[in-house]
Design a protein around this motif. Sequence first.
Motif, mmCIF file in Angstrom:
data_model
loop_
_atom_site.group_PDB
_atom_site.id
_atom_site.type_symbol
_atom_site.label_atom_id
_atom_site.label_comp_id
_atom_site.label_asym_id
_atom_site.label_seq_id
_atom_site.Cartn_x
_atom_site.Cartn_y
_atom_site.Cartn_z
ATOM 1 N N LYS A 84 42.626 34.598 36.181
ATOM 2 C CA LYS A 84 42.125 35.234 37.396
ATOM 3 C C LYS A 84 41.677 34.162 38.380
ATOM 4 N N VAL A 124 43.001 34.170 47.960
ATOM 5 C CA VAL A 124 44.432 33.883 48.098
ATOM 6 C C VAL A 124 44.676 32.946 49.274
ATOM 7 N N LEU A 169 49.291 29.813 43.785
ATOM 8 C CA LEU A 169 49.480 31.070 43.071
ATOM 9 C C LEU A 169 50.958 31.334 42.810
ATOM 10 N N VAL A 197 52.744 31.680 39.039
ATOM 11 C CA VAL A 197 53.527 32.868 38.681
ATOM 12 C C VAL A 197 54.941 32.470 38.289
ATOM 13 N N VAL A 202 49.002 35.965 37.050
ATOM 14 C CA VAL A 202 47.816 35.743 37.866
ATOM 15 C C VAL A 202 47.231 37.072 38.342
ATOM 16 N N MET A 203 45.934 37.237 38.107
ATOM 17 C CA MET A 203 45.156 38.339 38.670
ATOM 18 C C MET A 203 44.347 37.760 39.826
ATOM 19 N N ALA A 204 44.442 38.363 40.993
ATOM 20 C CA ALA A 204 43.670 37.905 42.146
ATOM 21 C C ALA A 204 42.270 38.511 42.107
ATOM 22 N N ALA A 253 48.298 38.857 48.116
ATOM 23 C CA ALA A 253 48.200 38.712 46.659
ATOM 24 C C ALA A 253 49.408 39.337 45.977
ATOM 25 N N CYS A 260 51.027 38.258 42.207
ATOM 26 C CA CYS A 260 49.926 38.659 41.322
ATOM 27 C C CYS A 260 50.236 40.023 40.703
ATOM 28 N N MET A 269 44.653 42.904 40.840
ATOM 29 C CA MET A 269 43.582 42.247 41.600
ATOM 30 C C MET A 269 42.241 42.919 41.344
#
Length: 257
Positions: free
Chosen positions: A109, A113, A120, A124, A130-132, A167, A172, A175
Amino acid sequence: MTTLDFSAYKRDGKKISMITCYDSTFAKIIDQTDIDTILIGDSCSMVMHGESTTIPAKIEWMAEHTRSVRNGTSKFIVADMPFLTTRKGIDYATDCAGKLLQAGANAVKIEGVFGQEEVLRHLVMSGIPVMAHLGLTPQFYQAFGGHKMQGKTEQAAAKIMEEAKLAEEVGCFSMVLECIPHDLATKITQASGIATIGIGAGVNCDGQVLVLQDMLGMSGFKPKFVKQYLQGLDLIKNAMNQYAHEVSESVFPGEAN
């Protein structure tokens, strides 16, 4: 659960439950529950290390907490990238994210952004989900002038909406929306193709996250958005006091012990 399940839950209208965890003991307990996913938050800086903010958290801490939690559970784990780890270039960010996945995380996480879009994207594309994290991002609390609700003005709300769209564009899979107005969180959730996890952002997000020690009533910290499901502090203190009393009165250990 996998990254694909976050979108599936959103599509099917099924809410996602997320809770923080930092050690193997609690991870083993969570593994026996209906909780969907675990966040190893940089909140460990405060909860586990006694600091006043998340800023002191180090990648080494995050990797060790991640390894400890993974040793106690098979659930999907998201681990926080701590302060500045994504602001020192793509190579450093990739190295740090790699350490978290090697320690057992399924995803990382990242707060914010804007200004780190390429980082990011690179993570990916490198196979690192990836979690925003948008809204009140604790690593930015000094720039915000404290831990305050974000997105209250029309201009501020538009900026968060734009960042949420970005994001999704950079890849991502979901989020976190923290401490933003409920109507703004609703708009982002409805407009986004990826799942939103709320904390202080209202019931219309695709899921919710809370700090374990807060919801168990163990921390003494109770902002408005936290619901305590247990009076853990009192229960633990009472148990310890009972133990101390039984030792002093030679009641423990008894024949059964």
